[in-house]
Design a protein around this motif. Structure first.
Motif, PDB file in Angstrom:
ATOM      1  N   PRO A  45       7.858   8.784 -30.400  1.00 31.28           N
ATOM      2  CA  PRO A  45       9.095   8.121 -29.949  1.00 31.28           C
ATOM      3  C   PRO A  45       9.814   7.434 -31.110  1.00 31.28           C
ATOM      4  N   THR A  49      12.208   2.002 -29.877  1.00 37.03           N
ATOM      5  CA  THR A  49      11.937   2.051 -28.436  1.00 37.03           C
ATOM      6  C   THR A  49      10.659   1.299 -28.079  1.00 37.03           C
ATOM      7  N   GLU A  50      10.563   0.915 -26.807  1.00 35.23           N
ATOM      8  CA  GLU A  50       9.343   0.293 -26.311  1.00 35.23           C
ATOM      9  C   GLU A  50       8.183   1.284 -26.332  1.00 35.23           C
ATOM     10  N   GLU A  51       8.497   2.572 -26.178  1.00 35.26           N
ATOM     11  CA  GLU A  51       7.444   3.591 -26.220  1.00 35.26           C
ATOM     12  C   GLU A  51       6.776   3.617 -27.595  1.00 35.26           C
ATOM     13  N   HIS A  54       4.602   0.472 -28.034  1.00 38.94           N
ATOM     14  CA  HIS A  54       3.341   0.623 -27.301  1.00 38.94           C
ATOM     15  C   HIS A  54       2.390   1.563 -28.044  1.00 38.94           C
TER      16      HIS A  54
END
Length: 428
Positions: A45, A49-51, A54
């Motif tokens: 990603p 992004t938050e993806e 994470h």
């Protein structure tokens, strides 16, 4: 006759023992530990992004710690003043780790500061890499030890550690009272004094306050425990830390021990997650083929890539030419390579997509990724990225861009020197 036979047997036995010892030393120092990641990373990603956040947290074993502030220092004149001031204000504990340590002016100032802290009752623990501190006078170490500083000369040569002699600590850590932490690119030695205009190295260092300082302290403790078999766990080293700012920060430690080449993995993830721009600054550029390929893949996606390095005069000719021999594909793909002119460029900085930042001790080479102990800090913040990008651009104004035509017409003698050095590329 029997006497001669015994002499011959002793000679053979002695030669066998010596050959075995030499083979042991060469094998364990020259053969790199297998890489943990050997296939390209795809479908990563975007870093904004938050993806991605994470994924990075999971793969690198922990999430960023919130609530921190950072101060940025440029060059020795700012860096050493800030660190010596912090040492002078310490009341409970100081932990200190560095690779290069020497010089009458800078080395002497830190020896006195650490010794004075110990004499006023502060618990002081210092790790000096043996190889990096060889030029330092024994008087400085005696001064510190007599004052009560607990000194470790990291990986001092010994027969029982021959297999690890090539594994150095390259970390630059200073933690004061467990509440203020410093890391960055600057060693503690006279070449860093002043600034580039006065002949000093161009470098960056950073001061942290907030919960992330405990993770910098833990980075020091990894080697302290290894060297002394003792964990410093009292509240003087690990006090409860309250938020001091708004930044999330993640400490990434890397070492030659199997399974801990995290800084290499950190960079591979960030390059694969880039979508717009990559800014790299390093004094030594000799990464493995997988990172080189990742940079080419980024260019294929339309990502701009800039690499800022020292000029010809400011690092080893053999290393420089080995590095340059590998620039052709990068230059053909449109990677921009710049060489800083005024003085030795020693800063280590990675900025991706004006958001993801990595700062710390790691160079962009195989030694940092596979052989040295290193500590970096990841911060995902647009304001900090903007500040450091502006600094990077100021350095570019004092750099010369190296183009493909220059690379193609470089002398054969330089190419041959580079090819010779490339035979030990895993150790560059």
């Amino acid at each position: 006759m029997m006497f001669r036979s015994r002499i011959w047997l002793v000679a053979v036995a002695g030669g066998s023992v010596l050959a075995t010892a030499v083979s042991f030393f060469v094998y364990f120092n020259a053969v790199p530990v297998p890489m943990r990641v050997a296939e390209p990373l795809s479908l990563v990603p975007a870093v904004g992004t938050e993806e991605f956040r994470h994924l990075q947290s999971v793969v690198l074993d922990s999430a960023a710690t919130p609530g921190n502030r950072i101060d940025v220092f440029e060059n020795g004149e700012e860096i050493y003043a800030a660190k010596l001031e912090a040492i002078g204000q310490a009341t409970h504990s100081i932990t200190f780790e560095t690779y290069e340590y020497w010089g009458e002016e800078i080395g002497g100032a830190f020896a006195e500061a650490l010794a004075n802290a110990a004499q006023r009752g502060v618990a002081v623990h210092a790790i000096f890499d043996f190889v990096g501190s060889v030029p330092a006078s024994g008087e400085k170490f005696r001064r510190m030890e007599e004052a009560g500083v607990e000194v470790v000369r990291w990986r001092r040569p010994s027969w029982y550690q021959l297999s690890r002699f090539n594994h150095r600590t390259h970390r630059k850590l200073l933690i004061v009272d467990g509440m203020i932490g410093f890391t960055g690119g600057a060693n503690v030695a006279d070449p860093w004094k002043g600034n580039p205009d006065s002949g000093g190295y161009r470098d960056n260092h950073y001061r942290f306050e907030g919960p992330v300082v405990a993770h910098l302290q833990n980075a020091f403790m990894l080697n302290w425990l290894n060297a002394r078999n003792r964990l410093l766990h009292a509240t003087e080293y690990f006090p409860t830390l309250e938020a001091r700012g708004e930044l999330g920060a993640k400490v990434v430690n890397s070492s030659p021990r199997e399974g801990t080449h995290r800084i290499r993995l950190m960079l591979l993830l960030a390059i694969a997650g880039s979508r717009d721009s990559i800014l790299l600054a390093t004094p030594y550029f000799y990464p493995d083929d997988m990172i080189m390929d990742a940079l080419l893949d980024a260019r294929d996606r339309g990502v701009s890539v800039d690499i800022l390095l020292p000029d010809d005069e400011h690092y080893s000719a053999a290393f420089r030419e080995a590095s340059r021999n590998r620039w052709g594909g990068l230059l053909e793909a449109g990677v921009r390579i710049h060489e800083y002119q005024p003085s030795k460029y020693h800063a280590k900085l990675y900025v991706v997509d004006d958001y993801w930042v990595s700062i710390g001790s790691s160079n962009l080479d195989n030694r940092s990724f596979r052989l040295n102990d290193e500590t970096n800090v990841i911060i995902m913040n647009r304001d900090l990225a903007e500040t450091l990008t502006a600094q990077y651009e100021r350095d570019l104004e004092r750099a010369k861009t190296y183009d493909l035509e220059t690379w193609e017409t470089r002398p054969l003698t330089r190419r041959l020197l580079g090819w010779l050095a490339m035979t030990i590329g895993w150790h560059l």
